[in-house]
Design a protein around this motif. Structure first.
Motif, PDB file in Angstrom:
ATOM      1  N   GLY A 269       0.730  -1.120  -0.112  1.00 33.08           N
ATOM      2  CA  GLY A 269       0.099  -0.028  -0.039  1.00 33.08           C
ATOM      3  C   GLY A 269       0.759   1.359   0.042  1.00 33.08           C
ATOM      4  O   GLY A 269       0.505   2.279   0.398  1.00 33.08           O
ATOM      5  N   ALA A 270       2.039   1.287  -0.626  1.00 33.76           N
ATOM      6  CA  ALA A 270       2.996   2.268  -0.502  1.00 33.76           C
ATOM      7  C   ALA A 270       2.962   3.067  -1.991  1.00 33.76           C
ATOM      8  O   ALA A 270       2.340   2.422  -3.017  1.00 33.76           O
ATOM      9  CB  ALA A 270       4.445   1.792  -0.362  1.00 33.76           C
ATOM     10  N   PRO A 271       3.529   4.343  -2.029  1.00 33.73           N
ATOM     11  CA  PRO A 271       3.533   4.755  -3.428  1.00 33.73           C
ATOM     12  C   PRO A 271       4.338   4.052  -4.264  1.00 33.73           C
ATOM     13  O   PRO A 271       5.115   3.046  -4.132  1.00 33.73           O
ATOM     14  CB  PRO A 271       4.407   6.069  -2.945  1.00 33.73           C
ATOM     15  CG  PRO A 271       4.040   6.317  -1.580  1.00 33.73           C
ATOM     16  CD  PRO A 271       4.203   4.972  -0.924  1.00 33.73           C
ATOM     17  N   VAL A 272       4.089   4.089  -5.675  1.00 35.17           N
ATOM     18  CA  VAL A 272       4.904   3.323  -6.682  1.00 35.17           C
ATOM     19  C   VAL A 272       6.423   3.464  -6.485  1.00 35.17           C
ATOM     20  O   VAL A 272       6.707   4.599  -6.435  1.00 35.17           O
ATOM     21  CB  VAL A 272       4.458   4.046  -7.963  1.00 35.17           C
ATOM     22  CG1 VAL A 272       5.205   3.259  -9.065  1.00 35.17           C
ATOM     23  CG2 VAL A 272       3.067   3.759  -7.965  1.00 35.17           C
ATOM     24  N   PRO A 273       7.017   2.567  -6.237  1.00 32.07           N
ATOM     25  CA  PRO A 273       8.448   2.828  -6.076  1.00 32.07           C
ATOM     26  C   PRO A 273       9.355   2.890  -7.453  1.00 32.07           C
ATOM     27  O   PRO A 273       8.961   3.166  -8.278  1.00 32.07           O
ATOM     28  CB  PRO A 273       8.995   1.183  -5.909  1.00 32.07           C
ATOM     29  CG  PRO A 273       8.002   0.421  -6.437  1.00 32.07           C
ATOM     30  CD  PRO A 273       6.535   1.072  -6.299  1.00 32.07           C
ATOM     31  N   GLY A 274      10.448   3.574  -6.968  1.00 33.26           N
ATOM     32  CA  GLY A 274      11.380   4.046  -7.986  1.00 33.26           C
ATOM     33  C   GLY A 274      12.870   4.197  -7.610  1.00 33.26           C
ATOM     34  O   GLY A 274      13.152   3.757  -6.496  1.00 33.26           O
TER      35      GLY A 274
END
Length: 308
Positions: A204-209
């Motif tokens: 449920g975290a922001p899109v990784p990068g």
């Protein structure tokens, strides 16, 4: 030697990559890039030889190629990246160094290959070395069984690679090493991407990068550790022979530990030095004995069998 340097660097790059993104996302990025490049190289090789792009001739061959992607790419890298998120690159490199001898054990059990007493001694020494590395030389760790979770997880990586190596022996009868690796990478990527999506949904975290250095680590993993390492390994084997090439594999944990100390500032503790030396000596001992028992007519050893 440069090939083993690249392979040693994968432990540092993977450790850095999972510090910025989840394991399955990092692994997906690595093999998505590698798959494209390997497919292009396979197409180029086929064109130069006057053949069309190799395709499975039966459902059994397709299943065999899928099994390579499942064991050597999906499962191996799921364990590899997850383990390195929880342990050091140094410990990971020393633990995974038992790949060649674990492959010999499973080959003896599965393919009925003969294992002599010298190989058994080498296997025993290597396993003892891994135990020293995992326990960090602490009697308290041993008595309380409070091993580092990452070290324990990393033990599954050489098992997956041994399965991949054994399955690969059968596939190489129908496909070139480059084509088999291209298919394994493609199938593995198709398994890694859904796992990365589930991983992201569960967190449920922001899109990784990745940062610039993070992408640099991924490129090293994809191009140098996977594509270039594979191609150069086979060129080296063709030039200097199986036995001489196999001995170079022992440099991988050495390079891994040295690069980790330089780029990740990891410190080698005496237990890691002792355990690493035991692993390398055991692998060298057992591998040399194994090379001497091979028939002289075999032109090359599978990179899948020797690569950590």
């Amino acid at each position: 030697m440069v090939t083993t340097f690249f392979w040693g660097g994968t432990f540092v790059s993977a450790r850095y990559a999972v510090s910025e993104a989840p394991p399955f996302f990092a692994a997906s990025c690595r093999f998505l890039i590698a798959s494209v490049v390997l497919a292009l190289l396979t197409a180029l090789q086929s064109h130069r030889q006057g053949h069309s792009f190799p395709v499975p001739a039966s459902l059994r061959q397709a299943a065999g190629l899928f099994s390579l992607g499942l064991t050597g790419v999906f499962l191996y890298n799921a364990i590899f990246f997850t383990g390195l998120k929880l342990t050091t690159a140094t410990s990971g490199a020393l633990i995974v160094a038992i790949n060649p001898l674990l492959t010999a054990v499973l080959s003896a059990l599965w393919l009925r290959e003969k294992v002599n007493s010298v190989q058994v001694a080498g296997i025993t020494l290597s396993l003892a070395g891994v135990f020293v590395v995992v326990a960090k030389g602490s009697l308290q760790v041993i008595s309380s069984l409070s091993f580092n979770k990452g070290d324990v997880i990393m033990l599954g990586a050489p098992l997956c690679w041994a399965l991949y190596s054994i399955l690969g022996k059968k596939i190489l009868a129908s496909f070139t090493p480059l084509a088999a690796t291209a298919y394994a990478s493609a199938f593995g990527t198709l398994l890694l991407i859904p796992a990365a999506l589930l991983e992201h949904a569960a967190a449920g975290a922001p899109v990784p990068g990745f940062s610039f250095l993070g992408w640099l680590a991924i490129v090293q993993l994809a191009l140098l550790g996977t594509v270039v390492g594979f191609v150069w390994w086979y060129q080296g084997v063709q030039r200097i022979g199986t036995a001489r090439a196999a001995a170079f594999v022992n440099l991988v944990p050495v390079f891994g530990a040295l690069l980790a100390s330089v780029f990740l500032k990891e410190k080698l503790i005496p237990a890691q030095l002792l355990g690493g030396a035991m692993v390398i000596m055991g692998v060298y001992w057992g591998s040399r004995s194994r090379c001497r028992t091979r028939t002289a007519s075999m032109p090359m050893v599978s990179a899948d069998e020797a690569k950590p």
